[in-house]
Design an enzyme around this catalytic site. Structure first.
Site, PDB file in Angstrom:
ATOM      1  N   SER A  24     -12.441  -2.703 -11.642  1.00 25.21           N
ATOM      2  CA  SER A  24     -12.641  -2.666 -10.201  1.00 25.21           C
ATOM      3  C   SER A  24     -13.888  -1.842  -9.865  1.00 25.21           C
ATOM      4  CB  SER A  24     -11.376  -2.128  -9.529  1.00 25.21           C
ATOM      5  OG  SER A  24     -11.370  -2.379  -8.152  1.00 25.21           O
ATOM      6  N   ASN A  82     -11.793  -7.231 -13.299  1.00 21.31           N
ATOM      7  CA  ASN A  82     -11.458  -7.296 -11.869  1.00 21.31           C
ATOM      8  C   ASN A  82     -12.631  -6.783 -11.041  1.00 21.31           C
ATOM      9  OD1 ASN A  82      -8.825  -6.458 -13.540  1.00 21.31           O
ATOM     10  ND2 ASN A  82      -8.250  -7.907 -11.935  1.00 21.31           N
ATOM     11  N   HIS A  92      -4.358  -7.662  -9.520  1.00 22.74           N
ATOM     12  CA  HIS A  92      -5.470  -6.732  -9.696  1.00 22.74           C
ATOM     13  C   HIS A  92      -5.224  -5.683 -10.780  1.00 22.74           C
ATOM     14  CE1 HIS A  92      -9.197  -4.831  -8.428  1.00 22.74           C
ATOM     15  NE2 HIS A  92      -8.578  -3.669  -8.300  1.00 22.74           N
TER      16      HIS A  92
END
Length: 289
Positions: free
Chosen positions: A107, A131, A256
């Site tokens: 992320s 992600n 996620h």
């Protein structure tokens, strides 16, 4: 799920933005072999990588770092840029005497890892962007910036419940209750100002590599989850198409936080990618701390 055990947490001195801001980066380190640095997402800390640390340590020197503003690390500047977070990664490598490492980021950590690889290509042997966000569609861009604005208006604590719902669902499925608790604990203990500064950068940096990804110099895996609308399969495929040695992989039936919820599948992909032979890579001498 048993509570994970971790190797001892340590700290290394680093300087951000050309030495103007000095402090320490917290990290966990275990294993032996070629070095791999794990970089978590917003609101998390090094311990979120517990399943990956355990799997990778058999063949790698694994360093899981706390991003600036998280865990045991210094706060980023109020006007932080991705350069500051990349400085933290390189500063940690320098402090540990490592001339080069593979980077695995999740992320926001994927943004940091990718920026570090583009800015310091000689220091990064391989890149895994998990992600990752890239050139968000307009609706997604608006939603993430609205969440960043809510942080300013309502404060950090109000964001925890909706974040957990996006990641794990509401209610959390019974088989994910234990791993969701790990993420929840990280969110509830993170430095609120560190979270705010980092999230704003995360919300506004999805186009950071739009004009430079074609220069990425090392093998790269762009890896996301089938049901991650904010770090979508389309984004990972676009990044893989633009990176000269890029490839995309999508984990079916995951969201996620797939490194926590699907550790066996994620670990298998990471190990396979990190263990690929690199013909012609020069062996570098260790840096003296």
């Amino acid at each position: 799920m048993a509570e994970p055990s971790f190797p001892g947490r340590a700290r290394a001195p680093v300087a951000l933005r050309g030495g103007a801001l000095r402090g320490e980066i917290g990290y966990l380190r275990t294993g032996s072999g070629s070095p791999v640095v794990l970089i978590h997402g917003v609101g998390m800390n090094a311990e979120i990588w517990a399943p990956q640390i355990a799997a990778l340590a058999a063949h790698h020197d694994v360093i899981a770092m706390d991003m600036p503003g998280h865990g045991g690390s210094l706060l980023p500047p109020a006007d932080a840029t991705l350069d500051d977070y990349a400085d933290a990664v390189i500063g940690l490598l320098d402090a540990l005497g490592l001339p080069q490492a593979a980077l695995v980021g999740h992320s926001m950590g994927a943004l940091v890892a990718t920026h570090t690889a583009l800015s310091h290509p000689a220091r990064v042997s391989r890149l895994v962007a998990m992600n990752a966000v890239y050139c968000r569609p307009e609706a997604v861009k608006i939603a993430v910036r609205e969440r960043a604005a809510e942080l300013e208006e309502k404060g950090f604590s109000a964001s925890i419940a909706p974040t957990m719902e996006r990641w794990f669902g509401d209610p959390v499925p019974a088989h994910l209750v234990d791993v969701a608790a790990i993420a929840s604990r990280a969110l509830r203990t993170v430095d609120a100002e560190g979270y705010r500064r980092t999230y704003w950068l995360f919300a506004t940096s999805d186009e950071a590599f739009a004009d430079t990804l074609h220069t990425l110099a090392m093998p790269a895996l762009f890896y996301t989850a089938e049901f991650d609308p904010n770090s979508s399969p389309a984004m990972s495929r676009q990044m893989a198409e633009r990176a000269p040695q890029g490839r995309a992989e999508v984990l079916a039936d995951a969201r996620h936080m797939m490194a926590l919820t699907h550790p066996d599948a994620v670990n298998a992909s990471l190990i396979a990618f990190l263990n690929e032979a690199d013909a012609g890579v020069q062996k570098l001498e260790p840096i003296k701390p």
